[in-house]
Scaffold this motif. Structure first.
Motif, short mmCIF file in Angstrom:
data_model
loop_
_atom_site.label_atom_id
_atom_site.label_comp_id
_atom_site.label_asym_id
_atom_site.label_seq_id
_atom_site.Cartn_x
_atom_site.Cartn_y
_atom_site.Cartn_z
N ARG A 180 -4.45 1.02 0.47
CA ARG A 180 -4.03 0.40 -0.78
C ARG A 180 -4.28 1.35 -1.94
O ARG A 180 -5.12 2.24 -1.84
CB ARG A 180 -4.82 -0.89 -0.99
CG ARG A 180 -4.44 -1.94 -0.02
CD ARG A 180 -4.90 -3.29 -0.51
NE ARG A 180 -4.66 -4.27 0.52
CZ ARG A 180 -5.53 -5.21 0.87
NH1 ARG A 180 -6.69 -5.28 0.26
NH2 ARG A 180 -5.23 -6.07 1.81
N LEU A 194 -5.08 -12.96 2.45
CA LEU A 194 -5.08 -12.27 3.74
C LEU A 194 -4.78 -10.79 3.52
O LEU A 194 -4.40 -10.38 2.44
CB LEU A 194 -4.01 -12.87 4.65
CG LEU A 194 -4.28 -14.29 5.13
CD1 LEU A 194 -2.99 -14.96 5.56
CD2 LEU A 194 -5.27 -14.25 6.28
N SER A 195 -4.94 -10.01 4.60
CA SER A 195 -4.64 -8.60 4.52
C SER A 195 -3.46 -8.31 5.44
O SER A 195 -3.13 -9.12 6.30
CB SER A 195 -5.87 -7.80 4.94
OG SER A 195 -5.52 -6.73 5.79
N GLY A 196 -2.81 -7.18 5.25
CA GLY A 196 -1.72 -6.78 6.14
C GLY A 196 -2.18 -6.77 7.58
O GLY A 196 -1.44 -7.09 8.50
N ASP A 231 1.52 -6.40 3.65
CA ASP A 231 0.17 -6.44 3.06
C ASP A 231 0.15 -6.99 1.65
O ASP A 231 -0.62 -7.90 1.34
CB ASP A 231 -0.46 -5.04 3.08
CG ASP A 231 -1.85 -5.04 2.45
OD1 ASP A 231 -2.73 -5.72 3.00
OD2 ASP A 231 -2.04 -4.40 1.40
N LEU A 271 2.20 -8.85 0.05
CA LEU A 271 2.57 -10.27 0.01
C LEU A 271 1.42 -11.14 0.52
O LEU A 271 1.06 -12.15 -0.08
CB LEU A 271 3.80 -10.46 0.90
CG LEU A 271 4.74 -11.60 0.57
CD1 LEU A 271 5.32 -11.42 -0.81
CD2 LEU A 271 5.86 -11.64 1.61
N ALA A 324 -8.66 -10.16 0.00
CA ALA A 324 -8.84 -9.35 1.20
C ALA A 324 -9.21 -7.95 0.77
O ALA A 324 -8.62 -7.40 -0.16
CB ALA A 324 -7.56 -9.34 2.01
N GLU A 325 -10.22 -7.37 1.45
CA GLU A 325 -10.80 -6.17 0.89
C GLU A 325 -10.10 -4.85 1.20
O GLU A 325 -9.79 -4.09 0.30
CB GLU A 325 -12.27 -6.08 1.28
CG GLU A 325 -13.14 -6.13 0.04
CD GLU A 325 -14.59 -6.05 0.39
OE1 GLU A 325 -14.95 -5.18 1.18
OE2 GLU A 325 -15.37 -6.88 -0.11
N PRO A 382 0.80 -1.23 0.00
CA PRO A 382 0.00 0.00 0.00
C PRO A 382 0.84 1.29 0.00
O PRO A 382 2.06 1.22 -0.10
CB PRO A 382 -0.79 -0.14 1.31
CG PRO A 382 -0.03 -1.07 2.15
CD PRO A 382 0.76 -1.95 1.25
N ARG A 420 -1.66 -10.58 0.53
CA ARG A 420 -2.83 -10.59 -0.36
C ARG A 420 -2.81 -11.78 -1.29
O ARG A 420 -3.86 -12.30 -1.67
CB ARG A 420 -2.87 -9.29 -1.16
CG ARG A 420 -3.76 -8.27 -0.51
CD ARG A 420 -3.48 -6.91 -1.03
NE ARG A 420 -3.95 -6.72 -2.38
CZ ARG A 420 -3.68 -5.62 -3.08
NH1 ARG A 420 -2.93 -4.67 -2.56
NH2 ARG A 420 -4.14 -5.48 -4.30
#
Lengths: 78, 672
Positions: A62, B391-393, B383, B385, B484-485, A49, B387
Motif C-alpha cells: 500500500r 478487510l484487506s486484499g 484491496d 475496496l 486493515a493494517e 496498492p 479496506r
C-alpha cells in the motif's frame, strides 16, 4: 523522497526504511533493503496498492507502507 | 527411515514436488487443519522409506506470520533429518534469502533448484557446480511440473542424510561482524548456564522477540546482551535488524551475478507483464474480474452444472437406491429394515452425493485460480475496496475459497499477519456460501422456483457477500476497531496450472466429501431415522409427528415462527445442519420422504406441504448465514485460539441469520 511518490515506470534505489515493528520487518524480508533497486510498475485500479519490481519479482504494497521507504530516483533498473 | 522437511517460498512449486514425491499416497490428516498444520506423505528411494513433511510456504524464518511460526517451530524443535529447500530459479534472489537462514539451523540442507524448464525456455544459464562450491550445499536442478530431476534429488537427499556427523552450519554471514558478535552473545548466555545455537544468537541480534521470550534468560543476561548489541551498533554505525538482512541480500546478489546469466534484461516485458497489462489494467481490471467470477458461477450453477447433477441424480436415486430396495425386498427383509436402509441411510446419503459433481466443478475453478496466479491479482485489485469494509486484499483469497469449503478458507486466513485483520476475515468467511450449502439451495430452488433456479441460487451467494461486507462495516466500528493494517504481498508470475496438481487437489476434496457422506452423514441419517421413528417414550411410531424429533422441533418452533418457517421438521433440520450443512437435505428428505419418495423430485414435491415460496427463501437465507458446521467450528476455534472469539463469531453469525431471514420474510409478506 519516498517510494509512494514515484510514478509508474519510475526507477529508484532504496536509501532507508523507516518505521518500526512487523511492517518494516516484512518489507526488509521481502528484499526492500538499502541499495536495492526498485521500479514502480503500476497502481491498482482504485489507486492503491502499488506494484513494485524489486530483486527480479513483483511485490505489491500500500501507499502507506511505501511511504516508510526513502528512495533516490535513478535512470536504470537492474 | 528418514524424515525430510520440504521448505520454500510460497509459489515455488512446493506442492507440485510434494505431489510428485508422494502421489496419491499422501495422507492428509482426517480433515486438513483440524489436527495438522502440515501434510505428510511417504516416498521410497531405493530401499529407504522417507517421510516427507510439507511445511507452509514462507519467505523468512522471522516469526511475523502464523505460517512462519509453524514452520520455524517444526524445524527447530522437531529437527527433521534433512531440509529439502525448493527454490524458484526464476526468482533466485528472494528465494535464496530463506535458504541463507535455513543453512544456519544446523540441519542438513539440500537445494532443489526448481523451474529449470522455464530457465531453459528463457535461455538463461545457471552455473550449478559454481553454486554448489560457493554455498557448500548440494544443489539439484529439477522441474517439478515435468517430473524431471526428482529421482536424482531424492537420491542426493538420502545420501546427504546418511552422511552423519558433518557440520551443517553454513552461513553467508561468515566473514561479517555478525558471527563474532553472535559468538559474544552465546558466551554471555553460557555464563548463565543456557547454551544457545548460533541461529538463536543471530536471531537475538535481530531483536527477535519470540526467541528472546522462549529462552527465558535472567534479567541480568538480557541486559548484558542488550548492551553488547547497543555498543556494537554504535561502533559499526549500523542497526542489526536491517544490517543482517542487508548482508544476506548483498551476498545473494553477488552470488546471483556470479552464477546466473540471464538472457533478457530486467526491463524487458515478460509474459506476465503482458497479461497484467490487461488483467490489472486501470479500466479493464474490474470488468475482467467480474467476467471471471460470472463465468465460474454460470458454468457451475447454470446449464452445465445442472446437467451433471441431473445425471448423478438418475444414477444415485433411480439406479442405486431403487436397485437396493428391489434387492432387499426380494431377499424378504423386514419392512422396517428396508425403511431404515433405503429411506433412511441410502436416501439420506444419496441426496447429498447428487451434488458432488457441482461441488467438484467449483473446486476445480478455485484450484485453477489459485495455481495460475490470478488469485493474487484479485487481491491486489480488490484491496482498496475491501479496506472500506475493514478487510484487506489478502482477505479476498480466504473469502473466495470459502465458496468451496469454510475449513481450508479459515485456515488460509493465516497469511494475514495482523491479528485484527485475521479475526475479521475468520468471522466473515463463513458468510461465503460453501459447497455443502448448495444441495440445500438446489432442492428448494427446484421445488419452489423451478423457472428461476439459477437466479435464486445466485441471489443467495450475493446476499452472503453483502452481509459479510455490511458486517465488516459494523465490526470495524465496534469490536474490531481500526483499518486493515498491511498489504505486502508477492504477485507471482502467471503459470499454466498443472493438471496433476488440480486433479490431486480436487480428488482430495472429492474423497473428503465422499468419506463425509458415508461416515458423518450416514451416521446422522441413522440417528435422524431413529429420532423420527421413535416417540419420547422410545416406542416405534408410524406417524413421525409423535416422534422425539417432532418433540424437539416443536420447542424451536416459536423461535423461528417470526421468520416464516415455524414448522417442526424445518427446525430440527437446522440442528442436523450443524453436523454438516448437507445434512439439512438428508433430514428433510427423511422427514418428508414418505414411503417410496426417495428421488429429489419427490422430496421437492413433499416440501411444498411445509413451505410457501417466501418461507422457503427465508429458510434458505437462514441456512446461508447461520453458524457453520462442527468441523468449521473447531477450525475457527483453532485459528482464533480463543473461546471468546469463537463464540462471538458463531453467535454473531446466527444472530445475523435470524435477523436477515426475519427481514426477508416480513418485508416479503408485505410485498407479495
Amino acid at each position: 523522497m519516498t517510494l509512494d511518490k514515484l510514478k509508474p515506470g519510475e526507477k529508484a534505489v532504496v536509501v532507508s526504511i523507516g518505521g518500526r515493528g512487523p511492517v518494516r520487518r516484512r518489507l526488509i524480508d521481502m528484499g526492500i533493503t538499502p541499495q536495492a533497486h526498485v521500479m514502480i510498475k503500476r497502481t491498482a485500479p482504485f489507486g492503491d496498492p502499488l506494484e513494485v519490481n524489486v530483486r527480479g519479482y513483483a511485490l505489491s504494497m500500500r501507499k502507506s507502507e511505501a511511504s516508510q521507504v526513502t528512495v533516490e530516483r535513478v535512470d536504470k533498473y537492474v | 527411515m528418514y524424515r525430510f522437511a520440504l521448505a520454500g517460498n510460497p509459489n515455488c512449486g512446493k506442492t507440485t514436488l510434494f505431489n510428485q514425491l508422494t502421489g496419491s499416497r499422501a495422507h492428509v490428516g482426517n480433515w486438513p487443519g483440524v489436527t495438522v498444520d502440515r501434510r505428510e506423505g511417504i516416498c521410497h528411494v531405493g530401499d529407504t522409506e522417507v517421510t516427507v513433511v510439507d511445511l507452509p510456504g514462507i519467505y523468512s524464518l522471522s516469526p511475523y506470520s502464523e505460517e512462519e511460526v509453524v514452520s520455524r517451530k517444526y524445524l527447530l524443535t522437531e529437527k527433521p533429518d534433512l531440509i529439502i529447500n525448493i527454490i524458484d530459479a526464476t526468482n533466485f534472489e528472494r528465494n535464496m534469502y530463506l535458504t541463507s537462514q535455513l543453512t544456519e539451523t544446523g540441519i542438513p540442507v539440500i537445494i532443489a533448484l526448481n523451474m529449470m524448464d522455464e530457465i531453459e525456455a528463457a535461455g538463461d544459464k545457471i552455473d550449478i557446480p559454481k553454486l554448489v562450491k560457493k554455498l557448500n550445499t548440494p544443489v539439484v536442478p529439477i522441474s517439478a511440473v515435468k517430473n524431471r530431476g526428482v529421482d536424482e534429488l531424492m537420491e542426493a537427499a538420502v545420501k546427504t542424510a546418511e552422511d552423519k556427523g558433518g557440520n551443517y552450519f553454513h552461513s553467508v554471514l561468515s566473514d561479517t561482524p555478525v558471527i563474532p558478535i553472535a559468538a559474544d552473545i552465546r558466551k554471555i548466555t553460557a555464563k548463565y548456564g543456557i547454551n544457545i545455537s548460533l541461529f538463536s544468537a543471530i536471531k537475538l541480534l535481530e531483536n527477535d522477540e519470540r526467541i528472546i521470550d522462549s529462552l527465558d534468560l535472567p534479567k541480568e543476561a538480557r541486559e548484558l546482551i542488550e548492551l553488547v548489541i547497543h555498543n556494537s551498533e554504535e561502533e559499526l554505525d549500523i542497526e542489526w535488524e536491517i544490517y543482517v538482512a542487508d548482508l544476506r541480500y548483498r551476498y545473494i546478489a553477488e552470488l546471483s551475478a556470479a552464477c546466473i546469466k540471464r538472457a533478457h534484461s530486467p526491463e524487458e516485458l515478460t509474459v506476465t507483464d503482458r497479461i497484467d497489462m490487461i488483467v490489472t489494467n486501470k479500466y479493464l481490471a474490474i470488468p475482467v474480474f467480474l467476467g471471471v467470477m460470472l463465468l465460474i458461477f454460470q458454468i457451475t450453477f447454470g446449464g452445465f452444472g445442472s446437467f451433471l447433477t441431473d445425471g448423478m441424480d438418475r444414477l444415485v436415486n433411480s439406479v442405486a437406491v431403487e436397485g437396493l430396495r428391489g434387492f432387499l425386498i426380494k431377499c424378504n427383509v423386514a419392512d422396517w429394515a428396508v425403511g431404515l436402509v433405503v429411506d433412511g441411510i441410502a436416501a439420506g446419503v444419496g441426496m447429498v452425493l447428487v451434488y458432488l459433481p457441482q461441488i467438484l466443478l467449483l473446486f476445480t475453478f478455485l484450484s485453477i485460480l489459485e495455481d495460475s496466479g490470478y488469485m493474487a491479482r484479485a487481491a491486489f485489485i480488490m484491496d482498496r475496496l475491501l479496506r472500506n469494509f475493514g478487510l484487506s486484499g489478502k482477505s479476498f483469497v480466504p473469502m473466495l475459497m470459502g465458496f468451496g469449503c469454510t475449513v481450508p478458507a479459515v485456515m488460509a486466513a493465516r497469511t494475514l499477519e495482523n491479528e485484527r485483520d485475521r479475526r475479521m476475515t475468520i468471522i466473515l468467511t463463513p458468510f461465503m456460501s460453501c459447497g455443502a450449502r448448495m444441495p440445500v439451495y438446489a432442492v428448494f430452488a427446484g421445488a419452489f422456483f423451478a423457472a428461476y433456479r439459477g437466479p435464486v441460487v445466485i441471489s443467495l451467494y450475493l446476499l452472503g457477500i453483502a452481509v459479510a461486507l455490511l458486517s465488516g462495516i459494523i465490526l470495524k466500528s465496534t469490536v474490531l476497531k481500526g483499518e486493515a493494517e498491511t498489504f505486502i504481498m508477492e504477485l507471482p508470475n502467471y503459470r499454466f496450472p498443472s493438471a496433476k496438481t488440480i486433479v490431486l487437489h480436487v480428488w482430495e476434496r472429492a474423497k473428503e466429501f465422499i468419506v463425509k457422506a458415508f461416515t458423518i452423514l450416514l451416521l446422522a441419517s441413522v440417528v435422524i431415522w431413529f429420532l423420527q421413528s421413535f416417540s419420547p417414550a422410545l416406542k416405534y411410531v408410524d406417524d413421525n409427528t409423535q416422534s422425539i424429533f417432532a418433540f424437539m422441533g416443536r420447542l424451536l418452533v416459536p423461535v423461528f415462527r417470526p421468520c416464516g418457517f415455524g414448522e417442526w421438521r424445518a427446525c430440527v433440520a437446522l440442528l442436523t445442519g450443524f453436523v454438516a450443512k448437507e445434512a439439512v437435505v438428508s433430514t428433510l428428505g427423511i422427514l418428508y420422504g414418505v414411503g417410496d419418495a426417495s428421488s429429489t423430485a419427490a422430496i421437492a414435491g413433499a416440501l411444498a406441504n411445509g413451505f410457501t415460496p417466501l418461507s422457503a427463501y427465508s429458510y434458505l437465507v437462514f441456512i446461508l448465514l447461520y453458524m457453520p458446521c462442527v468441523v468449521a467450528f473447531t477450525t475457527i476455534h483453532k485459528e482464533m485460539n480463543s473461546w471468546k472469539w469463537t463464540f462471538f463469531a458463531v453467535a454473531y453469525q446466527t444472530a445475523a441469520a435470524w435477523l436477515m431471514s426475519f427481514i426477508v420474510f416480513n418485508v416479503g409478506s408485505m410485498l407479495f
